[in-house]
Write an enzyme that holds these catalytic residues in place. Structure first.
Site, mmCIF file in Angstrom:
data_model
loop_
_atom_site.group_PDB
_atom_site.id
_atom_site.type_symbol
_atom_site.label_atom_id
_atom_site.label_comp_id
_atom_site.label_asym_id
_atom_site.label_seq_id
_atom_site.Cartn_x
_atom_site.Cartn_y
_atom_site.Cartn_z
ATOM 1 N N TYR A 120 -8.740 13.487 -8.360
ATOM 2 C CA TYR A 120 -7.767 12.907 -9.288
ATOM 3 C C TYR A 120 -7.012 14.010 -10.027
ATOM 4 C CZ TYR A 120 -5.977 9.727 -12.917
ATOM 5 O OH TYR A 120 -5.173 8.989 -13.756
ATOM 6 N N LYS A 141 -2.973 14.635 -9.814
ATOM 7 C CA LYS A 141 -2.099 14.613 -10.987
ATOM 8 C C LYS A 141 -1.452 15.975 -11.221
ATOM 9 C CE LYS A 141 -2.607 10.282 -11.980
ATOM 10 N NZ LYS A 141 -1.483 9.345 -11.738
ATOM 11 N N ASP A 164 0.879 -1.168 0.000
ATOM 12 C CA ASP A 164 0.000 0.000 0.000
ATOM 13 C C ASP A 164 0.913 1.213 0.000
ATOM 14 O OD1 ASP A 164 -1.688 2.137 0.531
ATOM 15 O OD2 ASP A 164 -2.927 1.024 1.963
#
Length: 248
Positions: free
Chosen positions: A147, A151, A56
């Site tokens: 997201y 990014k 993880d």
């Protein structure tokens, strides 16, 4: 030796096959133990050298343990491919905090933890290649705020660490690829079979190994002068020229 997070599926899996076929020993890392076993078995069935570790990437202790395990077994890590990622869409006003934390931590914090842990050994040896996976969503995309933010942060981190590496005058580089729409399980989730078929056949969606030639170059000694770049499909011809020039 290549360490590939998110290596059991999607782009990470495709890059593990690519680097393995180029002669690299690959270590696959993923939270999905079953997928790890399947991918490792597939690579070994092709005659490639592959090992695996359940990981993880959000957990520093796990990251440090796996990096120590790899170095203990193979002596060094030449290539780090940060491919672990997760995308969960919600409009900003409806974004649950736990989902925000999950997406940011896997895509951004995990990349940072793995980069920091691996880069220390690379700096000691004076050589290494770090390749991150970004996305066009880094520029913003409706219902995809976590997201996109992750990014965007990944691209900023890549440029920042590249600037530090330039100052240190070392042959350790960091770059990112922006593969564009890519045919992975994460992309297919929630889409109809008809939509997927049309997108793939029309070429709007690329196969998972679409950026394989770029990754091979960025992972090689020939890419020494390329650092802090965000390489998209539009830039593949430019990078191919860089690769060609380096061979002469």
């Amino acid at each position: 030796m290549a360490f590939i997070t998110g290596g059991a599926t999607g782009i990470g899996q495709a890059m593990a096959r690519t680097l393995g076929c180029a002669g690299a020993k690959v270590w696959l890392a993923s939270r999905d133990e079953n997928a790890l076993h399947r991918t490792a078995a597939d690579l070994r069935g092709r005659g490639l050298a592959a090992d695996m570790a359940q990981l993880d990437v959000r957990d520093r202790k796990q990251v440090d343990r796996v990096v120590e395990q790899i170095i203990g077994a193979d002596g060094k890590i030449d290539i780090l491919f940060n491919g672990a990622g997760v995308m969960i869409k919600h409009p900003v006003l409806e974004m649950p905090e736990d989902i925000w934390d999950l997406v940011i931590d896997v895509n951004l914090k995990g990349m940072f933890l793995c980069t920091q842990a691996v880069a220390r050994g690379m700096m000691d040896r004076g050589y290494g290649r770090i390749i991150n996976v970004s996305s066009g969503h880094a520029q913003g995309n409706a219902t995809n705020s976590a997201y996109s933010a992750a990014k965007g942060g990944l691209e900023s981190f890549t440029k920042t660490f590249a600037a530090e590496l330039r100052q240190l005058k070392t042959d350790v580089t960091i770059n990112a690829i922006e593969p564009g729409g890519t045919d992975t399980a994460m992309w297919r989730r929630g889409k109809s079979a008809e939509y997927i078929k049309d997108a793939v056949e029309s070429g709007r969606i690329h196969p998972a190994d679409f950026m394989a030639d770029v990754v091979l170059f960025l992972a090689s000694p020939a890419s020494r002068g390329v650092i802090g770049e965000m390489v998209s499909p539009r830039q593949r011809d430019w990078l191919a020229m860089q690769n060609s020039d380096s061979e002469h």
